[in-house]
Design an enzyme around this catalytic site. Structure first.
Site, PDB file in Angstrom:
ATOM      1  N   ARG A 255       0.830  -1.093  -0.130  1.00  0.00           N
ATOM      2  CA  ARG A 255       0.193   0.133   0.091  1.00  0.00           C
ATOM      3  C   ARG A 255       0.897   1.014  -0.125  1.00  0.00           C
ATOM      4  O   ARG A 255       1.424   1.605   0.948  1.00  0.00           O
ATOM      5  CB  ARG A 255      -0.895  -0.013   1.554  1.00  0.00           C
ATOM      6  CG  ARG A 255      -2.288   0.918   1.380  1.00  0.00           C
ATOM      7  CD  ARG A 255      -2.657   0.635   2.169  1.00  0.00           C
ATOM      8  NE  ARG A 255      -3.725  -0.282   2.669  1.00  0.00           N
ATOM      9  CZ  ARG A 255      -5.031  -0.782   1.947  1.00  0.00           C
ATOM     10  NH1 ARG A 255      -5.609  -0.273   1.222  1.00  0.00           N
ATOM     11  NH2 ARG A 255      -5.452  -1.576   2.060  1.00  0.00           N
TER      12      ARG A 255
ATOM     13  N   ARG B 283       2.029  -4.777  -6.938  1.00  0.00           N
ATOM     14  CA  ARG B 283       1.297  -5.938  -5.935  1.00  0.00           C
ATOM     15  C   ARG B 283       1.888  -7.229  -6.522  1.00  0.00           C
ATOM     16  O   ARG B 283       2.227  -8.257  -6.773  1.00  0.00           O
ATOM     17  CB  ARG B 283       0.031  -5.808  -5.754  1.00  0.00           C
ATOM     18  CG  ARG B 283      -0.591  -5.060  -5.207  1.00  0.00           C
ATOM     19  CD  ARG B 283      -1.741  -5.042  -4.358  1.00  0.00           C
ATOM     20  NE  ARG B 283      -1.826  -3.798  -3.475  1.00  0.00           N
ATOM     21  CZ  ARG B 283      -3.107  -3.677  -2.603  1.00  0.00           C
ATOM     22  NH1 ARG B 283      -4.035  -4.295  -2.740  1.00  0.00           N
ATOM     23  NH2 ARG B 283      -2.730  -3.018  -1.536  1.00  0.00           N
TER      24      ARG B 283
END
Length: 433
Positions: free
Chosen positions: A275, A393
């Site tokens: 994140r 990711r």
RNA sequence: GGAGAGGUGGCCGAGUGGUUUAAGGCGCACGCUUGGAAAGCGUGUAUAGUAGCAAUACUAUCGAGGGUUCGAAUCCCUCUCUCUCCGCCA
């Protein structure tokens, strides 16, 4: 933005649907304002009509050199009433808009009702989780060991939730991006677009980030905002347009950085690259006719899956429950990739793509329509978006799934040609500054 | 950043305060005409909203928002975008 006519004619249904989004009894407030507004409008229009007629008469009489002072007085009186009515109309309109612009989209019937991500429904699972003869590390341990993922410098330059990638990590990001775009263009037939990364407020209102979610965004001092996703510029391409039916469907792909303030995520996912305030993403956007959007959502989801399949990364697909479905979406499929290094080597599934059908919710806010060739009727287009994929990711997934006992990482076959032919990365930690 | 010129319907383009209900043209659709086509002629051709069962009527919109006026595409102010020149710059 909701169709006020729909709310008028289906107030009970509307309330039931909004209840799924935890909004109770909203239609009465809306319809009261709507009735008020319409009565003001009707009165105002009658007066405007009178004013227009008398003003026209005055013009005629002046040409005939006749006295018009009585008529001028008459119009002045209309004008005073009109000013009051206009104020009421504006005020009521603002109140009504403020409510409507902050209401989320209606949910598709297939969306499960639920209260947390635990209520998301599993649709499918693909691939085999890798088994390790050692305890798998997470991407931070590996990336820092080989001095390719530098959170300290990221923090020095920009603050928390920023990272600096070096050498093969930087190459991996670039390789993944090229690979994903190539598949999108060559296999999926998507049109590549390179949009602005700064957009105005209107664009963000169009896709639904504003006015409600301003805190999640970065704003510049010149009233421009950093895009939180390429969905914003790509979807707004058709804002205020009337498209020929022939032009549809429009299927776009774009690689952009995405900027998110992560205001509501303090303390969440603080470790590593999961994140970040800035991350790279390849995004698909489709503009389609209403009867095609259900099918298109399935297609977009399959596109994102295809990338993971080519990279041989295990994943699962879930349909988001009512609580988890985004503001603008009527139905969302999330794809979650397997990250074996998370939870101290126990591993977990993490979102890597989110594919949403916004139906006519965004197009109403944007006023994006198309003209039916046969009937000549105007209708709102349906808009969809999906990640294909979140690049940051995906890097994490590759590192954690392809790691070897010495910390080196095998490069997936399909990526090797984008990585100078390298078959393995992270062999020498002394290459970097 | 400085100076100037602009933004009118799907497109071109006229319009500097009231017969504008936005002229005229192009395009498009339909009709007449024709063996068929072209040309010609005729009719139509924006969006949103309000009232109405409806036909229809009305209101708003000439880049956006304000203002002046009995009346604004037209006059004034602010903003925005485009073009030209100058400066700076990857």
């Amino acid at each position: 933005m909701h169709n006020i006519k729909f709310i008028r004619e289906n107030s009970e249904l509307f309330d039931n649907e909004m209840k799924k989004r935890k909004i109770e009894g909203i239609s009465k407030i809306i319809l009261d304002l709507d009735n008020k507004l319409r009565s003001f409008k009707t009165k105002s229009q009658v007066l405007q009509n009178k004013r227009n007629l008398v003003s026209k008469k005055i013009g005629q009489l002046i040409r005939e050199s006749k006295n018009v002072s009585t008529l001028q007085e008459e119009v002045k009186n209309y004008k005073n009433s009109l000013i009051n009515l206009e104020v009421s109309i504006k005020k009521t309109n603002l109140e009504l808009d403020k409510i409507l612009i902050n209401l989320p989209n209606l949910l598709d019937n297939e969306v499960p009702i639920g209260f947390s991500e635990k209520d998301n429904k599993l649709i499918k699972t693909w691939g085999k989780k890798p088994s390790f003869e050692f305890s798998p590390k997470d991407h931070v341990t590996i990336g820092e060991k080989f001095n390719q993922m530098d959170f300290k410098v990221g923090a020095k330059l920009s603050g928390t939730r920023f990272v600096l990638l070096k050498n093969e990590m930087a190459l991996l990001e670039r390789a993944l991006t090229s690979f994903m775009i190539d598949i999108n263009v060559l296999e999926f037939g998507h049109l590549e677009v390179s949009p602005p990364y700064l957009v105005n407020s209107e664009a963000l209102i169009g896709t639904g980030q504003l006015p409600k979610f301003a805190d999640d965004l970065f704003k510049t001092e010149s009233d421009k905002w950093l895009i939180p996703t390429a969905e914003v510029p790509l979807t707004n391409i058709v804002r205020n347009e009337i498209l020929d039916e022939d032009k549809l469907p429009i299927k776009l792909v774009s690689h952009t950085p995405c900027f998110r303030s992560e205001a509501g995520a303090a303390g969440k996912d603080t470790r590593g690259m999961i994140r970040q305030h800035q991350f790279s993403k390849v995004e698909m956007v489709s503009i389609v006719k209403p009867d095609e959007s259900n099918q298109e959502l399935l297609r977009l989801t399959k596109c994102a899956e295809k990338i993971l399949q080519k990279l041989k990364l295990p994943y699962r697909v879930v349909i988001l429950c009512s609580e988890d479905t985004g503001f603008s979406s009527s139905k969302t499929f999330d794809i979650e990739v397997w990250l074996p290094g998370q939870q101290n080597g126990k591993g977990e599934f993490r979102e890597i793509s989110s594919c949403s059908n916004c139906k006519d919710f965004q197009s109403r806010r944007m006023n994006a329509r198309f003209r039916d060739k046969e009937t000549k009727q105007l209708s709102f287009v349906h808009t969809l978006n999906g990640s294909c994929l979140a690049v940051g990711r995906t890097m994490i997934a590759i590192i954690e799934n392809y790691q070897q006992s010495d910390g080196s990482v095998i490069v997936p076959d399909v990526l090797q040609k984008y990585m100078y032919g390298k078959k393995v990365i992270f062999l020498d930690q002394n290459e970097n500054f």
